[in-house]
Design an enzyme around this catalytic site. Structure first.
Site, PDB file in Angstrom:
ATOM      1  N   GLU A   1      51.549  56.484  56.261  1.00 23.09           N
ATOM      2  CA  GLU A   1      50.259  56.453  55.944  1.00 23.09           C
ATOM      3  C   GLU A   1      49.887  54.910  55.362  1.00 23.09           C
ATOM      4  O   GLU A   1      48.773  54.428  55.515  1.00 23.09           O
ATOM      5  CB  GLU A   1      49.832  57.492  55.007  1.00 23.09           C
TER       6      GLU A   1
ATOM      7  N   GLU B   1      50.790  38.486  51.465  1.00 25.77           N
ATOM      8  CA  GLU B   1      52.417  38.675  51.430  1.00 25.77           C
ATOM      9  C   GLU B   1      53.088  37.312  50.805  1.00 25.77           C
ATOM     10  O   GLU B   1      52.161  36.283  50.762  1.00 25.77           O
ATOM     11  CB  GLU B   1      52.801  38.658  52.880  1.00 25.77           C
TER      12      GLU B   1
ATOM     13  N   LYS C   1      48.341  46.423  62.457  1.00 18.06           N
ATOM     14  CA  LYS C   1      47.711  47.460  62.268  1.00 18.06           C
ATOM     15  C   LYS C   1      46.842  48.238  63.288  1.00 18.06           C
ATOM     16  O   LYS C   1      46.787  49.452  63.358  1.00 18.06           O
ATOM     17  CB  LYS C   1      46.985  47.125  60.967  1.00 18.06           C
TER      18      LYS C   1
ATOM     19  N   GLY D   1      47.371  45.859  47.700  1.00 16.89           N
ATOM     20  CA  GLY D   1      47.351  46.030  46.294  1.00 16.89           C
ATOM     21  C   GLY D   1      48.517  47.309  45.844  1.00 16.89           C
ATOM     22  O   GLY D   1      48.669  48.004  46.738  1.00 16.89           O
TER      23      GLY D   1
ATOM     24  N   LYS E   1      54.459  48.111  57.899  1.00 18.98           N
ATOM     25  CA  LYS E   1      53.667  48.167  59.258  1.00 18.98           C
ATOM     26  C   LYS E   1      54.433  47.034  60.314  1.00 18.98           C
ATOM     27  O   LYS E   1      54.294  47.646  61.383  1.00 18.98           O
ATOM     28  CB  LYS E   1      52.343  47.377  58.967  1.00 18.98           C
TER      29      LYS E   1
ATOM     30  N   VAL F   1      55.091  47.189  46.051  1.00 16.01           N
ATOM     31  CA  VAL F   1      54.927  48.478  46.403  1.00 16.01           C
ATOM     32  C   VAL F   1      55.980  49.523  45.927  1.00 16.01           C
ATOM     33  O   VAL F   1      55.324  50.677  45.211  1.00 16.01           O
ATOM     34  CB  VAL F   1      54.396  48.543  47.883  1.00 16.01           C
TER      35      VAL F   1
ATOM     36  N   VAL G   1      48.903  51.281  57.366  1.00 11.51           N
ATOM     37  CA  VAL G   1      47.400  50.440  57.700  1.00 11.51           C
ATOM     38  C   VAL G   1      46.401  50.960  56.538  1.00 11.51           C
ATOM     39  O   VAL G   1      46.292  52.144  56.072  1.00 11.51           O
ATOM     40  CB  VAL G   1      47.051  51.321  59.020  1.00 11.51           C
TER      41      VAL G   1
HETATM   42  N1  HSE Z   1      48.889  41.406  53.021  1.00 11.70           N
HETATM   43  C1  HSE Z   1      48.360  42.793  53.436  1.00 11.70           C
HETATM   44  C2  HSE Z   1      46.706  42.440  53.666  1.00 11.70           C
HETATM   45  C3  HSE Z   1      48.839  43.809  52.569  1.00 11.70           C
HETATM   46  O1  HSE Z   1      46.406  41.600  52.912  1.00 11.70           O
HETATM   47  O2  HSE Z   1      46.082  43.472  53.956  1.00 11.70           O
HETATM   48  C4  HSE Z   1      48.585  45.109  52.994  1.00 11.70           C
HETATM   49  O3  HSE Z   1      49.016  45.570  54.227  1.00 11.70           O
END
Ligand code: HSE
Length: 410
Positions: A124, A185, A200, A298, A100, A12, A127
């Site tokens: 932002e 992850e 989330k 992503g 998160k 990210v 989630v």
């Molecule tokens: N590992 C998380 C997912 C990444 O797959 O939604 C985004 O929060």
């Protein structure tokens, strides 16, 4: 010019640098400032990276630099990220995060600290990845009592379930695809066991109620026990199997909250979200329903939300816009899970007769499913009258190993 720093140069963090580079002219046009990445904190070096010369291993290079006003935290987790976030806020830096785990675990404290230091704390990207949901929920839907938040909040599990459903590949194959695409992850346990979606959902529920919802108290199940047989039933019922996160406001202002795999009609708008996409359905008492849909994970989609926060922060550097503050509730707002009503598809082994199933479940409404896998029979239970989670659980446990699985209906 506004100088910013990024803490954590992983998927990210490097996406944030890439979007800032790609869209620097747009950012200048929208904020009136040139936005420059002055420092990037990471324990690694990136000699071949275009931003490699900004790397530092010392957080003080950021916190004690008066020219850096905005700090982005994309480290993830709650240990080092928490420590550095507190330090950044104490140093008077506006803080933006995609983390998160941190918001769900320490949100109230970090928001209060931001307020005390008169800086912004925006999240932002925490989630829905690139989907705008935090700010819309907080601002654009502020006129509503939010009665329902339901949908798909985890991209990895949605990708896996979609690939198992459409390509007929195994759970392991689909997981390895999700990892190679950077959705999962590094350790996907928390995606797969529902914890990521729980966090989330707790963040969204905290925004709408203004009270801190502890994600650890939300009932959750993951997708690790899902088999191709379950997908066979989903098909036969014209449904899809999705990991659904749901917040339902009750008339007494408590809430039912759950994260679990659920069968949902193929034509339901939430079911349209396949692959890594997320879908979040919101029902407000004035608005009715609205749905937010898009890439929930992503590199660049998540960076898109982080950079939008940078822009928003740059536009309000001297007029701080707290997104929210969550009070710690005096009374529990979650209804006991056992009291929640439920409908489910239950698979029984042939050792148990249809008459035995009827004897227990007819009172709640029990209908056999036409398609059957070998050596078993499946029923829709709880379709006529209110069946509680507690009742379902206790009847199922009384049947012992004769129950092969139960999957809730949305
Ligand atoms: N590992 C998380 C997912 C990444 O797959 O939604 C985004 O929060």
């Amino acid at each position: 010019m506004i100088n910013i720093a990024i803490m954590g140069y992983g998927v990210v963090g490097s996406g944030v640098a890439e979007v800032c580079q790609m869209n620097q002219a747009i950012m200048k046009q929208r904020t009136g400032y040139q936005i420059k990445i002055k420092k990037i904190l990471d324990i690694r070096d990136f000699p071949d990276d275009p931003f490699g010369d900004r790397i530092t291993h010392n957080p003080d290079d950021i916190f004690s630099d008066p020219d850096i006003s905005i700090v982005v935290e994309t480290i993830g987790g709650t240990s080092i990220a928490y420590k550095l976030s507190v330090q950044a806020l104490k140093a008077g830096k506006h803080l933006i995060t995609s983390n998160k785990e941190l918001v769900a675990a320490h949100g109230p404290e970090l928001m209060a600290l931001a307020r005390k230091k008169n800086v912004n704390y925006f999240f932002e990207a925490s989630v829905g990845g690139g989907i705008p949901i935090i700010r819309p929920l907080h601002k654009s839907l502020a006129a509503n009592e939010i009665r329902l938040i339901a949908g798909i909040l985890n991209g990895t599990t949605n990708y896996i379930l979609t690939r198992m459903d459409e390509a007929g590949i195994t759970f392991e194959q689909a997981l390895s695809e999700a990892q190679s695409k950077g959705y999962a992850e590094q350790d996907p346990t928390e995606d797969l066991n529902g914890s990521d979606a729980c966090r989330k959902l707790a963040i969204l529920a905290s925004i709408t109620t203004g009270q801190y919802v502890d994600y650890r108290k939300i009932y959750s199940e993951g997708i690790t026990n899902i088999l191709s047989t379950d997908l066979l039933y989903a098909h036969s019922l014209n449904m899809k199997l999705k990991l659904i996160s749901r917040f339902k406001l009750l008339p007494d202002h408590r809430a039912d909250m759950i994260v679990a795999p659920m069968l949902i009609g193929r034509n339901h708008p939430i079911a349209a979200a396949d692959d890594v996409n997320n879908a979040i359905l919101i029902e407000g008492n004035a608005l009715g329903e609205a749905m937010f849909y898009g890439q929930g994970a992503g590199k660049l989609p998540t960076a898109s939300a982080v950079v939008a926060d940078i822009i928003s922060c740059a536009m309000h550097l001297d007029r701080v816009r707290y997104l929210s503050e969550w009070v710690i509730p005096k009374q529990e707002i979650l209804r006991d899970h056992g009291e929640c009503s439920v409908q489910a598809l239950v698979r029984f082994s042939n050792g148990l007769s249809a008459a035995q199933v009827r004897q227990v479940f007819d009172v709640y409404g029990a209908k056999p499913v036409k398609a059957q896998a070998q050596n078993e029979h499946a029923w829709l239970i709880g379709i006529a009258s209110k069946l509680t989670e507690q009742q379902l659980a206790s009847h199922i446990s009384s049947f012992g190993e004769q129950v092969l699985s139960r999957i809730r209906l949305y």
